[in-house]
Write a protein that holds these residues in place. Structure first.
Motif, PDB file in Angstrom:
ATOM      1  N   ALA A 156      -8.962  82.954 -31.671  1.00 35.34           N
ATOM      2  CA  ALA A 156      -9.294  82.788 -30.260  1.00 35.34           C
ATOM      3  C   ALA A 156     -10.597  83.480 -29.904  1.00 35.34           C
ATOM      4  N   ILE A 157     -11.326  82.878 -28.982  1.00 36.32           N
ATOM      5  CA  ILE A 157     -12.438  83.542 -28.297  1.00 36.32           C
ATOM      6  C   ILE A 157     -12.009  83.681 -26.840  1.00 36.32           C
ATOM      7  N   THR A 158     -11.998  84.877 -26.331  1.00 35.68           N
ATOM      8  CA  THR A 158     -11.511  85.114 -24.975  1.00 35.68           C
ATOM      9  C   THR A 158     -12.501  84.618 -23.939  1.00 35.68           C
ATOM     10  N   TRP A 159     -12.010  84.415 -22.744  1.00 32.92           N
ATOM     11  CA  TRP A 159     -12.892  84.029 -21.645  1.00 32.92           C
ATOM     12  C   TRP A 159     -13.866  85.164 -21.329  1.00 32.92           C
ATOM     13  N   ALA A 160     -13.422  86.399 -21.472  1.00 32.32           N
ATOM     14  CA  ALA A 160     -14.316  87.534 -21.208  1.00 32.32           C
ATOM     15  C   ALA A 160     -15.497  87.511 -22.174  1.00 32.32           C
ATOM     16  N   ASP A 161     -15.225  87.215 -23.436  1.00 32.68           N
ATOM     17  CA  ASP A 161     -16.296  87.129 -24.426  1.00 32.68           C
ATOM     18  C   ASP A 161     -17.197  85.937 -24.130  1.00 32.68           C
ATOM     19  N   MET A 162     -16.594  84.802 -23.772  1.00 29.28           N
ATOM     20  CA  MET A 162     -17.390  83.619 -23.448  1.00 29.28           C
ATOM     21  C   MET A 162     -18.258  83.856 -22.218  1.00 29.28           C
ATOM     22  N   ARG A 163     -17.752  84.573 -21.241  1.00 30.23           N
ATOM     23  CA  ARG A 163     -18.555  84.860 -20.044  1.00 30.23           C
ATOM     24  C   ARG A 163     -19.846  85.571 -20.436  1.00 30.23           C
ATOM     25  N   ARG A 164     -19.726  86.541 -21.350  1.00 33.28           N
ATOM     26  CA  ARG A 164     -20.909  87.279 -21.803  1.00 33.28           C
ATOM     27  C   ARG A 164     -21.847  86.369 -22.590  1.00 33.28           C
ATOM     28  N   PHE A 171       1.902  85.445 -13.815  1.00 29.13           N
ATOM     29  CA  PHE A 171       0.702  85.782 -14.579  1.00 29.13           C
ATOM     30  C   PHE A 171      -0.008  84.501 -14.962  1.00 29.13           C
ATOM     31  N   VAL A 172      -1.318  84.460 -14.724  1.00 27.85           N
ATOM     32  CA  VAL A 172      -2.153  83.314 -15.090  1.00 27.85           C
ATOM     33  C   VAL A 172      -2.731  83.562 -16.482  1.00 27.85           C
ATOM     34  N   VAL A 173      -2.319  82.759 -17.462  1.00 30.90           N
ATOM     35  CA  VAL A 173      -2.765  82.908 -18.849  1.00 30.90           C
ATOM     36  C   VAL A 173      -3.912  81.953 -19.124  1.00 30.90           C
ATOM     37  N   PHE A 174      -5.065  82.472 -19.480  1.00 30.91           N
ATOM     38  CA  PHE A 174      -6.196  81.618 -19.841  1.00 30.91           C
ATOM     39  C   PHE A 174      -5.954  80.980 -21.209  1.00 30.91           C
ATOM     40  N   HIS A 175      -6.178  79.679 -21.320  1.00 32.62           N
ATOM     41  CA  HIS A 175      -6.142  79.017 -22.626  1.00 32.62           C
ATOM     42  C   HIS A 175      -7.413  79.402 -23.376  1.00 32.62           C
ATOM     43  N   PRO A 176      -7.304  79.961 -24.562  1.00 28.88           N
ATOM     44  CA  PRO A 176      -8.493  80.457 -25.260  1.00 28.88           C
ATOM     45  C   PRO A 176      -9.378  79.353 -25.817  1.00 28.88           C
ATOM     46  N   PHE A 177     -10.649  79.676 -25.998  1.00 26.13           N
ATOM     47  CA  PHE A 177     -11.545  78.855 -26.805  1.00 26.13           C
ATOM     48  C   PHE A 177     -11.156  79.092 -28.268  1.00 26.13           C
ATOM     49  N   ILE A 233     -16.029  85.497 -14.475  1.00 28.72           N
ATOM     50  CA  ILE A 233     -15.145  84.707 -15.329  1.00 28.72           C
ATOM     51  C   ILE A 233     -14.633  83.463 -14.610  1.00 28.72           C
ATOM     52  N   LYS A 234     -14.641  83.511 -13.269  1.00 29.74           N
ATOM     53  CA  LYS A 234     -14.206  82.342 -12.497  1.00 29.74           C
ATOM     54  C   LYS A 234     -15.057  81.115 -12.814  1.00 29.74           C
ATOM     55  N   ARG A 235     -16.308  81.356 -13.174  1.00 28.17           N
ATOM     56  CA  ARG A 235     -17.188  80.214 -13.423  1.00 28.17           C
ATOM     57  C   ARG A 235     -16.751  79.424 -14.656  1.00 28.17           C
ATOM     58  N   ILE A 236     -16.084  80.087 -15.602  1.00 26.78           N
ATOM     59  CA  ILE A 236     -15.581  79.361 -16.770  1.00 26.78           C
ATOM     60  C   ILE A 236     -14.550  78.329 -16.331  1.00 26.78           C
ATOM     61  N   ASP A 237     -13.615  78.743 -15.489  1.00 26.29           N
ATOM     62  CA  ASP A 237     -12.606  77.809 -14.996  1.00 26.29           C
ATOM     63  C   ASP A 237     -13.250  76.679 -14.212  1.00 26.29           C
ATOM     64  N   GLU A 291      -0.461  89.511 -26.342  1.00 26.67           N
ATOM     65  CA  GLU A 291      -1.834  89.929 -26.050  1.00 26.67           C
ATOM     66  C   GLU A 291      -2.564  88.846 -25.268  1.00 26.67           C
ATOM     67  N   LEU A 292      -1.945  88.407 -24.188  1.00 22.63           N
ATOM     68  CA  LEU A 292      -2.475  87.304 -23.395  1.00 22.63           C
ATOM     69  C   LEU A 292      -3.612  87.757 -22.496  1.00 22.63           C
ATOM     70  N   GLU A 293      -4.591  86.892 -22.320  1.00 19.55           N
ATOM     71  CA  GLU A 293      -5.705  87.158 -21.414  1.00 19.55           C
ATOM     72  C   GLU A 293      -5.464  86.406 -20.107  1.00 19.55           C
ATOM     73  N   GLY A 294      -5.689  87.086 -18.997  1.00 17.02           N
ATOM     74  CA  GLY A 294      -5.515  86.451 -17.699  1.00 17.02           C
ATOM     75  C   GLY A 294      -5.402  87.492 -16.604  1.00 17.02           C
ATOM     76  N   PHE A 295      -4.632  87.178 -15.562  1.00 16.38           N
ATOM     77  CA  PHE A 295      -4.482  88.117 -14.457  1.00 16.38           C
ATOM     78  C   PHE A 295      -3.177  87.835 -13.712  1.00 16.38           C
ATOM     79  N   TYR A 296      -2.704  88.858 -13.005  1.00 14.76           N
ATOM     80  CA  TYR A 296      -1.505  88.715 -12.185  1.00 14.76           C
ATOM     81  C   TYR A 296      -1.890  88.159 -10.811  1.00 14.76           C
ATOM     82  N   CYS A 297      -1.120  87.196 -10.350  1.00 15.75           N
ATOM     83  CA  CYS A 297      -1.369  86.624  -9.027  1.00 15.75           C
ATOM     84  C   CYS A 297      -1.099  87.661  -7.943  1.00 15.75           C
ATOM     85  N   ASP A 298      -1.950  87.664  -6.918  1.00 10.28           N
ATOM     86  CA  ASP A 298      -1.644  88.437  -5.729  1.00 10.28           C
ATOM     87  C   ASP A 298      -1.092  87.485  -4.670  1.00 10.28           C
TER      88      ASP A 298
END
Length: 239
Positions: free
Chosen positions: A72-80, A39-45, A87-91, A217-224
């Motif tokens: 924390a401010i999530t990447w999803a919130d920051m994207r908006r 699982f890729v965990v985003f480091h929060p703002f 969300i890839k653009r944040i990284d 309650e981590l934000e991120g995604f599972y690797c494929d």
């Protein structure tokens, strides 16, 4: 060193204790036979809860103070908020901000947008190469709740490692560990933040990883099967 004298090389690293798959190598392929799920965990703002000056004092705060004074401010919130399409653009923009990309692969406009937003809204962007200190206590609590008592900490290629008592580390003021890679005493799980990355990899069985993600309650995604460290930059030539 002269070839006749021989060249000293490190032995192959233990995959249960490090990440060494390289930029373009699929993460799950690297861990095949060792860990089932990653699982890729985003480091929060981070933004202060009450005291705006906490941003200026951030580097002086211990992990408990950060947890008390920031949210924390999530990447999803920051994207908006940043009006990014993906969300890839944040990284991508964060890696540009730390000069981790060659000029032709940078997203300077996106980086400037993050910098301007953070300055205006008194927000701290995520750090790279280490687990976010806002998540440290959360992860330690989850490990204890899941029955873990000890863990190893190691350097980048795990040429050095130390045995750490999880409960003792949780109750202390500081993280207290100079290493950045952490893995189970029985080598059954791994928490590793790759260099120049604003995210951390959590590796183990699917059930174990899901527990940590849910409890923290981590934000991120599972690797494929195709996910690499450069998951946000697949449409860019990095070299």
């Amino acid at each position: 060193m002269d070839e006749e004298e021989g060249i000293i090389t490190l032995p192959e690293g233990h995959r249960y204790a490090m990440f060494g798959g390289g930029d373009d190598y699929p993460i799950k392929t690297y861990y095949k036979g060792v860990f089932e799920t990653v699982f890729v965990v985003f480091h929060p703002f981070l933004v202060p809860k009450d005291d705006p000056t906490a941003v200026d004092r951030y580097v002086e705060l211990d992990k408990n103070e950060v947890e008390q004074q920031f949210r924390a401010i999530t990447w999803a919130d920051m994207r908006r908020r940043l009006d990014f399409d993906d969300i890839k653009r944040i990284d991508h923009a964060l890696r540009t901000m730390i000069a981790a990309l060659k000029p032709h692969a940078e997203d300077q406009e996106g980086a400037n947008r993050i910098i301007e937003f953070c300055n205006r809204e008194n927000v701290l962007p995520p750090g790279e190469g280490e687990l976010s200190n806002l998540l440290e206590n959360q992860v330690l609590r989850a490990l204890l709740e899941m029955g873990e008592e000890w863990m190893w900490s190691g350097d980048e290629f795990c040429t050095e490692r130390h045995l750490i008592n999880i409960r003792e580390t949780l109750t202390s003021d500081t993280w207290g560990m100079r290493h950045r890679t952490f893995f189970g005493h029985q080598h059954d799980w791994l928490i590793v933040p790759p260099w120049d990355s604003h995210f951390t990899l959590i590796c183990s069985s699917r059930a174990w990883v899901e527990q940590v993600v849910e409890r923290c309650e981590l934000e991120g995604f599972y690797c494929d099967e195709n996910t690499t460290i450069n998951w946000s930059l697949l449409d860019r030539k990095l070299r």
